[in-house]
Design a protein around this motif. Sequence first.
Motif, PDB file in Angstrom:
ATOM      1  N   UNK A  66       0.831  -1.206   0.000  1.00 41.81           N
ATOM      2  CA  UNK A  66       0.000   0.000   0.000  1.00 41.81           C
ATOM      3  C   UNK A  66       0.866   1.257   0.000  1.00 41.81           C
ATOM      4  N   UNK A  67       2.024   1.200   0.640  1.00 38.81           N
ATOM      5  CA  UNK A  67       2.944   2.341   0.598  1.00 38.81           C
ATOM      6  C   UNK A  67       3.490   2.501  -0.818  1.00 38.81           C
ATOM      7  N   UNK A  68       3.767   1.389  -1.489  1.00 33.53           N
ATOM      8  CA  UNK A  68       4.228   1.450  -2.891  1.00 33.53           C
ATOM      9  C   UNK A  68       3.151   2.071  -3.772  1.00 33.53           C
ATOM     10  N   UNK A  69       1.885   1.745  -3.525  1.00 32.67           N
ATOM     11  CA  UNK A  69       0.790   2.337  -4.306  1.00 32.67           C
ATOM     12  C   UNK A  69       0.712   3.848  -4.063  1.00 32.67           C
ATOM     13  N   UNK A  70       0.905   4.265  -2.813  1.00 31.71           N
ATOM     14  CA  UNK A  70       0.907   5.707  -2.526  1.00 31.71           C
ATOM     15  C   UNK A  70       2.089   6.376  -3.216  1.00 31.71           C
ATOM     16  N   UNK A  71       3.256   5.732  -3.164  1.00 32.72           N
ATOM     17  CA  UNK A  71       4.433   6.280  -3.844  1.00 32.72           C
ATOM     18  C   UNK A  71       4.157   6.429  -5.339  1.00 32.72           C
ATOM     19  N   UNK A  72       3.476   5.449  -5.914  1.00 33.43           N
ATOM     20  CA  UNK A  72       3.148   5.530  -7.333  1.00 33.43           C
ATOM     21  C   UNK A  72       2.252   6.732  -7.623  1.00 33.43           C
ATOM     22  N   UNK A  73       1.227   6.937  -6.796  1.00 31.35           N
ATOM     23  CA  UNK A  73       0.334   8.085  -7.011  1.00 31.35           C
ATOM     24  C   UNK A  73       1.112   9.396  -6.907  1.00 31.35           C
ATOM     25  N   UNK A  74       2.004   9.485  -5.929  1.00 34.76           N
ATOM     26  CA  UNK A  74       2.788  10.706  -5.754  1.00 34.76           C
ATOM     27  C   UNK A  74       3.762  10.904  -6.910  1.00 34.76           C
ATOM     28  N   UNK A  75       4.356   9.820  -7.397  1.00 32.23           N
ATOM     29  CA  UNK A  75       5.274   9.927  -8.529  1.00 32.23           C
ATOM     30  C   UNK A  75       4.546  10.343  -9.800  1.00 32.23           C
ATOM     31  N   UNK A  76       3.324   9.853  -9.992  1.00 33.61           N
ATOM     32  CA  UNK A  76       2.530  10.259 -11.156  1.00 33.61           C
ATOM     33  C   UNK A  76       2.266  11.765 -11.091  1.00 33.61           C
ATOM     34  N   UNK A  77       1.913  12.261  -9.907  1.00 28.23           N
ATOM     35  CA  UNK A  77       1.693  13.709  -9.745  1.00 28.23           C
ATOM     36  C   UNK A  77       2.979  14.489  -9.979  1.00 28.23           C
ATOM     37  N   UNK A  78       4.068  14.010  -9.402  1.00 26.69           N
ATOM     38  CA  UNK A  78       5.358  14.680  -9.568  1.00 26.69           C
ATOM     39  C   UNK A  78       5.776  14.706 -11.028  1.00 26.69           C
ATOM     40  N   UNK A  79       5.499  13.644 -11.758  1.00 31.01           N
ATOM     41  CA  UNK A  79       5.893  13.543 -13.164  1.00 31.01           C
ATOM     42  C   UNK A  79       5.236  14.625 -14.020  1.00 31.01           C
ATOM     43  N   UNK A  80       4.136  15.186 -13.560  1.00 27.87           N
ATOM     44  CA  UNK A  80       3.472  16.262 -14.296  1.00 27.87           C
ATOM     45  C   UNK A  80       4.261  17.571 -14.216  1.00 27.87           C
TER      46      UNK A  80
END
Length: 184
Positions: free
Chosen positions: A130-144
Motif C-alpha cells: 500500500x505504501x508502494x501504491x501511494x508512492x506511485x500516485x505521488x510519482x505520477x503527480x510529480x511527473x506532471x
Amino acid sequence: MKIYTRTGDKGQTQVYTHEVLKKDKDDSLLQCYGTLDELNSVVGLINALLIEEAKHASALLTDVSDWLYQVQQDIFAIGFAMSNASQLRDDAVQELETHIDALTALLPPQTSFILPGGHVIAAQTHVARTVARRAERELVSLNKQHELADNVLQYINRLSDFLFVLARAINHALNIEDINVTAS
C-alpha cells in the motif's frame, strides 16, 4: 557527515541536483522522497523479519531476502533518478517481473479478492504494497511537474504487484491460506 544541519528548522531543506535547490518540506518532490524512504524502511523491516523466520522455515524465504535487498537499492536509486542524472537500472522492471512469475508459479490460483493478513510478515508485506501504491500516485503527480524516467513509474507499479504476490508466497511457504473476501 553531520546528522543535523539546522537548515530544516523552518520548514525548508536543500535538494541536491545539478544545482542546490531550497525546497519547502511539503513540496511534491520531498513528499515523494519521504514516501520512498518510508517504503524502503518497510521493505527493510520485511527483510529483517524474513531473515529471522528463514532460520525456522522455507528456503524460499532466504532467496527472497536477496531480492528484497535489491529492491531497497532500487528504491534508493529512484530517489536519485528524481533529483539528479542517476537512473534506475534498465533491467529492474524485468527483474521484478521474473520474480513475480517465479513466485506465482509456486502458488495456487487466485480465485477471489484477498484480504491483507495471514502471517505477520505477509501482513507487513501488504503494508509495503500500500505504501508502494501511494508512492506511485505521488510519482505520477510529480511527473506532471518534473519529468521522471519512464522505468521509474513502471518499476513502482510492478513493485506493488511483486509485494502482493510475495505476501501470498510468504503465507503459502508458512502453510497459511489466503484470506479470501466473502460475498455479503
